[in-house]
Design a protein around this motif. Sequence first.
Motif, PDB file in Angstrom:
ATOM      1  N   GLU A  38      40.455  43.640  33.706  1.00  0.00           N
ATOM      2  CA  GLU A  38      39.335  42.939  33.079  1.00  0.00           C
ATOM      3  C   GLU A  38      39.825  41.981  31.991  1.00  0.00           C
ATOM      4  O   GLU A  38      39.346  40.840  31.895  1.00  0.00           O
ATOM      5  CB  GLU A  38      38.359  43.947  32.479  1.00  0.00           C
ATOM      6  CG  GLU A  38      37.084  43.325  31.953  1.00  0.00           C
ATOM      7  CD  GLU A  38      36.101  44.379  31.483  1.00  0.00           C
ATOM      8  OE1 GLU A  38      35.640  44.249  30.337  1.00  0.00           O
ATOM      9  OE2 GLU A  38      35.812  45.308  32.255  1.00  0.00           O
ATOM     10  N   THR A  47      37.121  36.599  37.895  1.00  0.00           N
ATOM     11  CA  THR A  47      36.531  37.931  37.918  1.00  0.00           C
ATOM     12  C   THR A  47      37.611  39.001  38.030  1.00  0.00           C
ATOM     13  O   THR A  47      38.730  38.740  38.479  1.00  0.00           O
ATOM     14  CB  THR A  47      35.566  38.084  39.106  1.00  0.00           C
ATOM     15  OG1 THR A  47      36.310  37.965  40.326  1.00  0.00           O
ATOM     16  CG2 THR A  47      34.446  37.038  39.064  1.00  0.00           C
ATOM     17  N   GLN A  48      37.237  40.203  37.641  1.00  0.00           N
ATOM     18  CA  GLN A  48      38.151  41.342  37.772  1.00  0.00           C
ATOM     19  C   GLN A  48      38.473  41.582  39.243  1.00  0.00           C
ATOM     20  O   GLN A  48      39.604  41.909  39.602  1.00  0.00           O
ATOM     21  CB  GLN A  48      37.519  42.583  37.152  1.00  0.00           C
ATOM     22  CG  GLN A  48      38.404  43.809  37.209  1.00  0.00           C
ATOM     23  CD  GLN A  48      37.740  45.038  36.617  1.00  0.00           C
ATOM     24  OE1 GLN A  48      36.579  45.014  36.247  1.00  0.00           O
ATOM     25  NE2 GLN A  48      38.486  46.109  36.537  1.00  0.00           N
TER      26      GLN A  48
END
Length: 64
Positions: free
Chosen positions: A19, A28-29
């Motif tokens: 993250e 995004t993760q």
Amino acid sequence: MNFGEKVRYVRKKFSLTTEQLARLLNVTQSYISHVENNRRKFGRDKIALLANKLYIPVEFFLRE
């Protein structure tokens, strides 16, 4: 070491979560997870950004 393994290695070396790395690169993760599992690759801009932010030579990510 393949590209995804290099990304994971660097992330862990700097004690970053997926993250945190995602926030650093503005992705995004899930994207980070895909990269680390060799399902996707970063574009040149993200490789350069990652190398710049963590003070790692770009060549580390590009050489086989």
